[in-house]
Structure formats: C-alpha cells, structure tokens
Write an enzyme that holds these catalytic residues in place. Structure first.
Site, PDB file in Angstrom:
ATOM      1  CB  CYS A  72      -0.901  -0.042   1.237  1.00 25.02           C
ATOM      2  SG  CYS A  72      -1.718   1.495   1.642  1.00 25.02           S
ATOM      3  CB  CYS A  75       0.492   1.590   4.157  1.00 21.56           C
ATOM      4  SG  CYS A  75      -1.249   1.093   4.130  1.00 21.56           S
TER       5      CYS A  75
END
Length: 145
Positions: A72, A75
């Site tokens: 991600c 993230c």
C-alpha cells in the site's frame, strides 16, 4: 515529497542513536525492549495475532493501531509519521499487517488501508482512514492522553 520523508527518517534515526548512546552510557542493556520512562514503547509494536492485539490494547492506556499493508503506497507514506509518533507521543503505537492477519482486520471492520484506530482504556475511541498528517494524529492522541 520524498525529501521530506528522508528528512523525517533521518531525524528519527538521530533520535534513536541518541537514545541508544544514553542507554549505553547509563549501563543499560541494548536488548531491552525500548520504552520511555512511562513504559510506552518508543517503536511501533508489530502485532503478531489476535491475542497479542488484545494484550497491546489492554496493557497501554492509549494505543494508536495502524492497519496497513506492505504493498500500500499510502501506508508507506504514513510509515515515518507512525514511527515518529511511537518515538515521541505518550501513546503506544501498534501496526497490523492486514495480509498476515486478515481475520483480525475483518474483526475490526477494516475495509481499506491505511486505517487508524485509537484505543483508549482498551476500547476503540476514534477511527480514521487514509493518510493523516502528524498534527492531526497528535491532536487525536492528545484528546486521550
């Protein structure tokens, strides 16, 4: 943008070096779990399952849990902020890899990453999704510490 991430990482590394040097000078053990004087870990706690998750959120008064994934991009952008919060805030910070712990993510209603859940006194108190800036997360934690 990557320059600011690099600057943040460099600042965190320097802070960690100072902490390690101080520990060595005072006769501390480098193998000890890193925590500040209040017992709050100064690094993110990597949750390794449901039992560990429960232990983390009940052991600490305030815990910011980052449900994340390695693949991600947002993230990864949030990671330096998470590390800085662990090092500098009064809250414990935990991370949950949603790929390794899909059941845990599902149990906590995670539908996208990153999802941040703030636990106060063992109970979920706040929830946010997406990348958040440091000031926003500091204010969020400050409401409960």
């Amino acid at each position: 943008m990557s320059e600011s991430l690099d600057d943040e990482r460099a600042r965190i590394r320097e802070q960690k070096k100072r902490e390690l040097q101080e520990r060595l000078e005072t006769g501390g053990n480098l193998d000890d779990v890193e925590s500040d004087s209040t017992g709050t870990p100064t690094e993110p706690i990597h949750v390794d399952g449901p039992d560990h998750f429960s232990e983390v959120v009940t052991t600490h008064d305030v815990v910011l849990v980052d449900f994340r994934a390695d693949w991600c991009g947002p993230c990864q952008m949030l990671e330096p902020t998470i590390e800085a919060l662990a090092a500098e805030s009064d809250a414990a910070v935990a991370t949950v890899d949603i790929d390794a712990h899909q059941g845990l993510a599902q149990q906590h209603g995670v539908r996208g990453v990153p999802t941040l859940v703030l636990y106060a006194n063992g109970e979920p108190a706040e929830r946010t999704s997406g990348v958040q800036d440091r000031a926003t997360l500091d204010r969020l934690i400050g409401q409960y510490t």
